[in-house]
Design a protein around this motif. Structure first.
Motif, mmCIF file in Angstrom:
data_model
loop_
_atom_site.group_PDB
_atom_site.id
_atom_site.type_symbol
_atom_site.label_atom_id
_atom_site.label_comp_id
_atom_site.label_asym_id
_atom_site.label_seq_id
_atom_site.Cartn_x
_atom_site.Cartn_y
_atom_site.Cartn_z
ATOM 1 N N TYR A 139 0.859 -1.233 0.006
ATOM 2 C CA TYR A 139 0.071 -0.092 -0.144
ATOM 3 C C TYR A 139 0.707 1.251 -0.041
ATOM 4 C CZ TYR A 139 -3.608 3.268 1.151
ATOM 5 O OH TYR A 139 -4.607 4.384 1.119
ATOM 6 N N PRO A 140 0.721 2.168 -0.777
ATOM 7 C CA PRO A 140 1.510 3.380 -1.053
ATOM 8 C C PRO A 140 0.858 4.329 -0.172
ATOM 9 C CG PRO A 140 0.092 3.195 -2.892
ATOM 10 C CD PRO A 140 -0.136 1.975 -2.045
ATOM 11 N N THR A 141 1.493 5.314 0.524
ATOM 12 C CA THR A 141 1.074 6.131 1.548
ATOM 13 C C THR A 141 -0.119 7.116 1.036
ATOM 14 O OG1 THR A 141 2.996 6.347 2.905
ATOM 15 C CG2 THR A 141 1.299 8.342 2.857
ATOM 16 N N GLY A 142 -1.268 7.237 1.629
ATOM 17 C CA GLY A 142 -2.635 8.001 1.028
ATOM 18 C C GLY A 142 -3.682 7.897 1.478
ATOM 19 N N GLY A 143 -4.575 8.672 1.559
ATOM 20 C CA GLY A 143 -5.942 8.636 2.138
ATOM 21 C C GLY A 143 -5.788 8.497 3.659
ATOM 22 N N GLY A 144 -4.730 8.829 4.358
ATOM 23 C CA GLY A 144 -4.842 8.751 5.796
ATOM 24 C C GLY A 144 -4.188 7.792 6.181
ATOM 25 N N GLN A 145 -3.769 6.680 5.295
ATOM 26 C CA GLN A 145 -3.117 5.331 5.406
ATOM 27 C C GLN A 145 -1.691 5.352 5.252
ATOM 28 O OE1 GLN A 145 -5.447 1.693 4.478
ATOM 29 N NE2 GLN A 145 -3.710 0.581 4.493
ATOM 30 N N PRO A 146 -0.952 4.960 6.477
ATOM 31 C CA PRO A 146 0.466 5.103 6.062
ATOM 32 C C PRO A 146 0.963 3.758 4.981
ATOM 33 C CG PRO A 146 0.085 5.065 8.066
ATOM 34 C CD PRO A 146 -1.131 4.556 7.619
ATOM 35 N N ASN A 147 2.063 3.989 4.356
ATOM 36 C CA ASN A 147 2.758 3.010 3.468
ATOM 37 C C ASN A 147 2.939 1.627 4.160
ATOM 38 O OD1 ASN A 147 5.013 4.823 4.385
ATOM 39 N ND2 ASN A 147 6.004 2.785 4.045
ATOM 40 N N ASP A 148 2.802 0.583 3.469
ATOM 41 C CA ASP A 148 3.413 -0.511 3.871
ATOM 42 C C ASP A 148 4.847 -0.712 3.824
ATOM 43 O OD1 ASP A 148 0.899 -1.980 4.429
ATOM 44 O OD2 ASP A 148 0.887 -2.446 2.506
ATOM 45 N N ARG A 149 5.606 -1.689 4.525
ATOM 46 C CA ARG A 149 7.043 -2.105 4.400
ATOM 47 C C ARG A 149 6.987 -3.515 4.324
ATOM 48 N NH1 ARG A 149 8.274 1.220 9.928
ATOM 49 N NH2 ARG A 149 7.961 3.328 9.254
ATOM 50 N N GLY A 150 8.338 -4.204 4.126
ATOM 51 C CA GLY A 150 8.472 -5.581 3.796
ATOM 52 C C GLY A 150 9.643 -5.538 3.266
ATOM 53 N N ALA A 151 9.726 -6.663 2.616
ATOM 54 C CA ALA A 151 10.769 -7.115 1.705
ATOM 55 C C ALA A 151 10.529 -7.580 0.350
ATOM 56 C CB ALA A 151 11.490 -8.214 2.426
ATOM 57 N N LEU A 152 11.515 -7.088 -0.579
ATOM 58 C CA LEU A 152 11.492 -7.791 -2.024
ATOM 59 C C LEU A 152 12.725 -8.501 -2.207
ATOM 60 C CD1 LEU A 152 10.550 -4.659 -4.390
ATOM 61 C CD2 LEU A 152 9.262 -6.661 -3.978
ATOM 62 N N ARG A 153 12.626 -9.687 -3.211
ATOM 63 C CA ARG A 153 13.820 -10.406 -3.587
ATOM 64 C C ARG A 153 13.596 -11.092 -4.916
ATOM 65 N NH1 ARG A 153 14.925 -14.967 0.523
ATOM 66 N NH2 ARG A 153 13.632 -13.974 1.864
ATOM 67 N N SER A 154 14.528 -10.888 -5.707
ATOM 68 C CA SER A 154 14.387 -11.706 -7.161
ATOM 69 C C SER A 154 14.096 -13.234 -6.636
ATOM 70 C CB SER A 154 15.685 -11.639 -7.831
ATOM 71 O OG SER A 154 16.733 -12.314 -7.134
ATOM 72 N N VAL A 155 13.119 -13.910 -7.608
ATOM 73 C CA VAL A 155 13.015 -15.249 -7.182
ATOM 74 C C VAL A 155 14.077 -16.114 -6.837
ATOM 75 C CG1 VAL A 155 11.717 -17.246 -7.646
ATOM 76 C CG2 VAL A 155 10.738 -15.117 -8.138
ATOM 77 N N GLY A 156 14.560 -16.548 -5.681
ATOM 78 C CA GLY A 156 15.646 -17.294 -5.341
ATOM 79 C C GLY A 156 16.940 -16.634 -4.800
ATOM 80 N N GLY A 157 16.688 -15.149 -4.896
ATOM 81 C CA GLY A 157 17.569 -14.341 -4.430
ATOM 82 C C GLY A 157 17.647 -13.669 -3.140
ATOM 83 N N GLU A 158 18.480 -12.730 -2.734
ATOM 84 C CA GLU A 158 18.663 -12.228 -1.338
ATOM 85 C C GLU A 158 17.641 -10.985 -1.340
ATOM 86 O OE1 GLU A 158 20.807 -12.931 0.918
ATOM 87 O OE2 GLU A 158 21.327 -14.606 -0.333
ATOM 88 N N PRO A 159 17.085 -10.762 -0.232
ATOM 89 C CA PRO A 159 15.959 -9.859 0.040
ATOM 90 C C PRO A 159 16.777 -8.379 0.204
ATOM 91 C CG PRO A 159 16.410 -11.124 2.185
ATOM 92 C CD PRO A 159 17.167 -11.810 1.167
ATOM 93 N N VAL A 160 15.898 -7.426 -0.124
ATOM 94 C CA VAL A 160 16.057 -6.176 0.299
ATOM 95 C C VAL A 160 15.109 -5.503 0.947
ATOM 96 C CG1 VAL A 160 17.761 -5.864 -1.665
ATOM 97 C CG2 VAL A 160 15.280 -5.010 -1.885
ATOM 98 N N ASP A 161 15.086 -4.641 1.900
ATOM 99 C CA ASP A 161 14.149 -3.932 2.604
ATOM 100 C C ASP A 161 13.126 -3.092 1.768
ATOM 101 O OD1 ASP A 161 14.824 -5.665 4.800
ATOM 102 O OD2 ASP A 161 16.203 -3.904 5.615
#
Ligand SMILES: [Zn+2]
Length: 251
Positions: A38-60
């Protein structure tokens, strides 16, 4: 352009991990073809989490914002992991679910409280903001002194006797004919919005909204309602979740 996959229906708000493809890499950020962050908007703050290429290392994923038709996922991580995210690569996104679920509980709680304030006092909500484990509602006037305890009972009752939440996409012309249009809220709906994404709490509230919501008011859990504070234009009412880490019930 990023497809906002979390908007599609109510179950989409409960998706915690997903696959998508990288379409662009602006400095410090990743754009995907679709996202459940969820991107910041409508009074609701953005999500956080992780992304990784499939089988790769995660980034925040440290911040998420809309930029025109795209969603920018601001990322931080080791150089090697960041290099694995190139245009065209398939990635796996994982949401910080504790944070997101708190936002869902607060957002549905806010709709419920705005509706109850309106039905009890006729006051509409000018603005609502969620953050951490609490939410604030800015009202268009002053809350009568005896309203707070009744509102607290209303919130408890809606958790004890849960109302289902429904989501519909309605043609703008039909929405504009709706006698309940924006009744509890004062935020104007931009003219270009069509169809309108309508979040309904059964027998309680109907409101155009682009946020992520619970399936039922029962999941809001117990809340602590604070006495109103006078602010410019009307009272500010705040509430917080008694148990911010209440577990998500299974479907
Ligand atoms: Zn909303």
């Amino acid at each position: 352009m990023t497809e906002l996959a979390y908007l599609v229906d109510l179950p989409a708000a409960y998706v915690r991990s997903f696959r998508a493809h990288v379409t662009a890499l602006p400095p410090g950020a990743v754009v995907l073809d679709r996202t459940y962050f969820y991107p910041t908007g409508g009074g609701q703050p953005n999500d956080r989490g992780a992304l990784r290429s499939v089988g790769g290392e995660p980034v925040d994923v440290v911040d998420v914002n809309k930029s025109g038709p795209s969603v920018l996922h601001r990322v931080r991580g080791a150089t090697g992991a960041l290099r694995q995210l190139s245009v065209g690569v398939e990635v796996e996104g994982t949401l910080d679910w504790d944070r997101r679920y708190r936002h869902m509980r607060l957002h549905t709680g806010q709709h419920l409280l705005s509706a109850r304030i309106f039905s009890r006092t006729g006051l509409r909500t000018r603005k609502a903001q969620l953050s951490g484990s609490g939410a604030t509602l800015d009202l268009e006037g002053t809350l009568p002194a005896d309203a707070l305890s009744r509102l607290a009972e209303d919130l408890e009752e809606a958790v004890r006797n849960p109302r289902p939440v429904k989501l519909q996409h309605i043609a703008r012309a039909d929405w504009d004919r709706n006698p309940f249009a924006e009744r509890a809220g004062l935020v104007p709906l931009p003219v270009q919005v069509d169809p309108v994404r309508v979040v309904e709490i059964e027998s309680t509230d109907i409101c155009p909204c682009g946020g992520t919501h619970l399936r039922s008011t029962g999941e809001i859990g117990r809340v602590i309602l604070q006495p109103p504070v006078a602010s410019a234009g009307g009272d500010r009412v705040a509430f917080s979740l008694e148990d911010p880490s209440q577990p998500t019930p299974p479907e």
